[in-house]
Design an enzyme around this catalytic site. Structure first.
Site, mmCIF file in Angstrom:
data_model
loop_
_atom_site.group_PDB
_atom_site.id
_atom_site.type_symbol
_atom_site.label_atom_id
_atom_site.label_comp_id
_atom_site.label_asym_id
_atom_site.label_seq_id
_atom_site.Cartn_x
_atom_site.Cartn_y
_atom_site.Cartn_z
ATOM 1 C CG LEU A 97 -1.926 -1.132 1.335
ATOM 2 C CD1 LEU A 97 -2.755 -0.984 2.608
ATOM 3 C CD2 LEU A 97 -2.838 -1.192 0.111
ATOM 4 N N GLY A 98 2.056 1.190 0.537
ATOM 5 C CA GLY A 98 2.927 2.361 0.601
ATOM 6 C C GLY A 98 4.286 1.969 1.130
ATOM 7 N NE ARG A 99 8.898 2.492 -2.946
ATOM 8 C CZ ARG A 99 9.676 2.035 -3.922
ATOM 9 N NH1 ARG A 99 10.227 0.831 -3.811
ATOM 10 N NH2 ARG A 99 9.896 2.760 -5.001
ATOM 11 N N GLY A 100 8.362 3.771 2.633
ATOM 12 C CA GLY A 100 9.124 4.945 3.019
ATOM 13 C C GLY A 100 10.468 4.547 3.569
ATOM 14 C CB SER A 101 13.213 6.583 4.965
ATOM 15 O OG SER A 101 12.517 7.210 6.031
ATOM 16 C CE1 TYR A 102 12.912 6.770 10.092
ATOM 17 C CE2 TYR A 102 10.985 6.708 11.518
ATOM 18 C CZ TYR A 102 12.207 7.263 11.173
ATOM 19 O OH TYR A 102 12.715 8.297 11.908
ATOM 20 N N GLY A 103 10.286 1.886 6.374
ATOM 21 C CA GLY A 103 9.714 0.593 6.044
ATOM 22 C C GLY A 103 8.608 0.748 5.027
ATOM 23 C CE LYS A 104 7.870 -4.538 2.361
ATOM 24 N NZ LYS A 104 8.338 -5.251 1.155
ATOM 25 C CG ASP A 215 2.456 15.167 8.664
ATOM 26 O OD1 ASP A 215 2.648 16.169 7.944
ATOM 27 O OD2 ASP A 215 2.858 14.030 8.358
#
Length: 436
Positions: A97-104, A215
């Protein structure tokens, strides 16, 4: 656009349109942990965070921590015994569904029940290498456990393995509000009024608990199966203890209040500034203060008035201007529960909203997501849903001298299981997407 935002910067997110960016359970006290190397020596220790005391950063500014009896310790107290701990093997991954620098974030199915959840994975090494990674993770985990509201994403389980932390969250099959905005470019005023009214109730609930969200933006507003709002991603949220001001320089730049950018003390009023930006964004298709560099954006936010297009109605124009007061004390909602919240609810843009029915989810949402197969994640970006499900091994070389899983006390007590009543009644009544 991202489904869940993993903020990879300690300060501002550098890009408003940036993409989000063995399964055996390990006993939380059974790690053989080593000390962090000097490169990570600035990380705040768990003992500094758990007592809820104020601490000063390198600039001498005060940071306010989540009040907790221990790292990630449940508010249920010492007598609370989880009904059944989970582990990664208990969930079948379906799609990304999504991902980023910390994980997904994955869409997963619980094997013994068939229920669908969003599984947020956080890499421990990424967390401890960030100066505020531990604090933000602790805040998110603690806040998600405490908050119970119809328009806020729910936490059902939390657990860990050697390399990762896992948050099992309410799945929102309607996708991001941002996706619907991108598809339609601009939303009608009645649609904007409905969804910002639901968000208003969510923010009021958080503020009454002493939580500053920090945020608010379309990417963090999801839609459930019926089309109601679910506010998600509490990685930047903060508990301002005893009404104390916050000082951290965080947020998404175009949505940040002037007092954050000017590094002044601030409180819950920053969320109402973001609400004004959100209303403008939903009505026009972009935030009011944009530019091609950070300095220019900051100058506009701190000095310029919003240039509201002619087609925006007088009611919408009025509430935008009242939310976007540079002086936070003059901002709509800044007076808090006694006057501020009533002033928001009584504004003419919400004249058709029955607030009692809204909070009970009795008003029909204006956007009803098209869901033919909840397991297909049809309302999420194909940029993520097409990604492979395989878990990428975490290599020692990726994090220099840091040994993966070498920080036991930092993650002690992370495990959480919601009460059986909450798991069954709440899930079946509000999140039975498989029957949608």
């Amino acid at each position: 656009m991202p489904v869940f935002m993993f903020d990879e910067h300690d300060n501002l997110n550098e890009n408003y349109n940036s993409h989000l960016s063995s399964d055996d359970e390990i006993a939380e006290e059974g790690y053989d942990f080593e000390e962090l190397e000097a490169s990570a020596s600035t990380i705040t220790s768990s003992s500094d965070l758990k007592d809820g005391k104020n601490a000063k950063d390198e600039k001498g500014t005060v940071e306010f921590k989540v009040a907790a009896h221990g790292d990630f310790i449940s508010s249920k107290g010492d007598n609370y015994v989880p009904s059944g701990k989970m582990r990664p093997a208990d969930f079948q991954p379906l799609t990304v569904l999504g991902r980023g620098s910390y994980g997904k974030v994955l869409l997963v199915k619980q094997k013994n029940t068939g229920r669908l959840f969003a599984q947020k994975q956080l890499k421990k090494a990424s967390i401890v290498l960030r100066a505020k990674g531990l604090e933000q993770t602790k805040n998110e985990r603690q806040i998600l456990e405490e908050v119970r509201h119809p328009f806020i994403c729910r936490l059902y389980y939390a657990f860990q393995d050697h390399d990762r932390l896992y948050l099992i969250l309410q799945y929102a099959p309607g996708g991001e509000l941002f996706s619907h905005l991108a598809e339609q470019r601009m939303l009608p005023e009645d649609v904007v009024a409905f969804y910002t009214a639901e968000l208003t109730l969510a923010l009021i609930h958080l503020h009454k608990l002493g939580i500053v969200y920090r945020d608010l933006k379309p990417e963090n507003c999801l839609l459930d199966a019926e089309g109601h709002i679910l506010l998600t991603d509490f990685g930047l949220s903060k508990v301002a203890e005893n009404g104390a001001d916050c000082r951290s320089f965080v947020g998404t730049e175009e949505y940040c209040a002037p007092e954050i950018l000017l590094e002044q003390p601030y409180d819950h009023a920053v969320d109402w500034w973001s609400m004004g930006i959100l209303i403008f964004d939903l009505l026009t298709g972009s935030p009011p203060f944009t530019a091609n560099n950070h300095k220019r954006i900051m100058e506009k936010i701190t000095r310029a008035k919003p240039n509201i297009p002619f087609y925006v109605t007088s009611d919408a124009r009025d509430i935008i201007n009242k939310f976007l007061k540079k002086n936070p004390k003059q901002r709509l909602g800044a007076d808090g529960p006694e006057k501020g919240y009533d002033a928001i609810k009584k504004h003419r843009i919400y004249r058709r909203i029955d607030w009692n029915k809204l909070e009970k989810r009795m008003l029909p949402p204006p956007i009803v997501p098209c869901i033919t197969n909840p397991e297909a994640a049809e309302n999420f970006s194909v940029e993520f849903t097409k990604l492979p499900l395989s878990t990428t091994p975490i290599l020692h070389e990726e994090f220099g001298n840091l040994t993966i899983g070498s920080h036991s006390s930092a993650f002690q007590g992370f495990t959480y299981v919601a009460s059986p009543n909450f798991l069954n009644c709440e899930f079946l009544s509000n999140n039975a997407v498989s029957n949608h």
